[in-house]
Design a protein around this motif. Structure first.
Motif: not given
Length: 224
Positions: A33, A54, A69, A72-73, A76
């Motif tokens: 990221e 996060t 975000r 997405r984290l 991942r």
């Protein structure tokens, strides 16, 4: 009539040696990221929910926090963990401890801040079938640690009040959640937190790992 305690176990760092694999997986996710963060900072937040994790990290370094975000984290991290989890093994004495509780007729369940997509790897290492053993993951509750929801849900699955339960975990987030649902906290050093940190967060007993806890099981009510 004597009332036996039930045991509510965290998973990562408590029953399986997976904390540092999670740390590296989060490092991979953050690197992808474009977020540079020291490994030790990541470790200090392992054990709380991924969303809160996060949020806190991004807030600390002044990065924008958006739902897109966070998701997405999370994806991942899960992808990276599938790679790193190949080296995960049960902690010393983990299987023996669970077997001893079962043999003595003492109820136990697992409550983890991880979602099933990552927890499944660790459960497999322990030989635990979530269709047989009560397992509560982040998917099943609105809020994860340090909120008490996971342990409350696990106690409900066992049909016991949290006030008679022992929460066994390796992080301060486990101990804080235990206090908030009026359970007794048992801390393990196998996740990297220090004994004094766990005691300050509410642990009334601290052991090195599951094997050490098994040797002292009578101290926490786990006996015939």
């Amino acid at each position: 009539m004597r009332r036996r305690p039930a045991f509510l176990f965290d998973l990562d760092g408590t029953l399986v040696d997976s904390v540092y694999q999670h740390v590296l997986s989060w490092k991979d996710a953050l690197d992808a990221e474009g977020i540079a963060l020291s490994v030790w900072r990541i470790h200090r937040k392992i054990g709380m929910s991924g969303g809160l994790f996060t949020n806190q990290l991004l807030r600390e370094i002044g990065e924008e926090i958006t739902e897109e975000r966070r998701e997405r984290l999370r994806e991942r991290h899960a992808k990276a963990y599938r790679h790193h989890s190949k080296s995960v093994v049960p902690l010393p004495g983990a299987r023996a401890l669970l077997d001893a509780l079962t043999r003595h007729g003492i109820a136990w369940a697992i409550a983890t801040s991880g979602r099933m997509e990552t927890a499944k790897h660790n459960l497999d290492r322990l030989g635990i079938d979530p269709d047989v053993v009560p397992v509560v993951t982040r998917d099943a509750v609105t809020y994860a640690k340090p909120e008490p929801d996971l342990f409350i849900a696990a106690a409900e699955r066992l049909g016991v009040p949290t006030e008679t339960a022992m929460v066994v975990g390796d992080s301060i987030w486990d101990m804080l959640a235990a206090q908030r649902c009026r359970a007794l906290g048992v801390g393990l050093l196998s996740g990297g937190y220090g004994g004094e940190e766990l005691e300050r967060a509410g642990a009334f007993r601290v052991y090195e790992d599951p094997a050490d806890m098994l040797r002292h099981l009578d101290e926490v009510g786990g006996r015939d």
